[in-house]
Motif scaffolding. Structure first.
Motif, PDB file in Angstrom:
ATOM      1  N   THR A  91       0.822  -1.207   0.000  1.00 20.33           N
ATOM      2  CA  THR A  91       0.000   0.000   0.000  1.00 20.33           C
ATOM      3  C   THR A  91       0.853   1.253   0.000  1.00 20.33           C
ATOM      4  N   MET A 142       2.419   1.826  -3.468  1.00 16.86           N
ATOM      5  CA  MET A 142       1.467   1.924  -4.569  1.00 16.86           C
ATOM      6  C   MET A 142       1.562   3.288  -5.250  1.00 16.86           C
ATOM      7  N   LYS A 144       0.573   6.706  -6.695  1.00 13.59           N
ATOM      8  CA  LYS A 144      -0.435   7.640  -6.175  1.00 13.59           C
ATOM      9  C   LYS A 144      -1.572   7.886  -7.163  1.00 13.59           C
ATOM     10  N   VAL A 196      -3.941   5.029  -6.710  1.00 16.26           N
ATOM     11  CA  VAL A 196      -4.708   5.188  -5.472  1.00 16.26           C
ATOM     12  C   VAL A 196      -5.856   6.161  -5.696  1.00 16.26           C
ATOM     13  N   LYS A 197      -5.590   7.254  -6.385  1.00 18.94           N
ATOM     14  CA  LYS A 197      -6.644   8.241  -6.652  1.00 18.94           C
ATOM     15  C   LYS A 197      -7.744   7.626  -7.526  1.00 18.94           C
ATOM     16  N   SER A 227      -9.788   5.210  -5.503  1.00 19.17           N
ATOM     17  CA  SER A 227     -10.641   5.876  -4.517  1.00 19.17           C
ATOM     18  C   SER A 227     -11.884   6.482  -5.161  1.00 19.17           C
TER      19      SER A 227
END
Length: 59
Positions: free
Chosen positions: A34, A37, A39, A42-43, A46
């Motif tokens: 995590t 990972m 970014k 991740v965005k 999300s």
């Protein structure tokens, strides 16, 4: 009742240690994954829960 049965098993404490080690190693690996990972990924991940609601409201 269970205590007497578990105490009669030779090496039963080893199962608890092995279970804890498996959990701890898995937790550490997931944490490292995590943190490393990307970014932008991740965005994007999300925003997945919001995409369906946004597309439903647009139509």
């Amino acid at each position: 009742m269970y205590k007497e049965h578990l105490q009669s098993i030779n090496g039963v404490e080893l199962y608890a240690i092995i279970g804890f080690l498996i959990f701890f190693i898995f937790f550490v690996l997931i944490t490292i994954h995590t943190i490393k990972m990307d970014k932008t990924r991740v965005k994007r991940l999300s925003e997945i829960p919001l995409e369906d609601e946004f597309n439903a409201n647009r139509q």
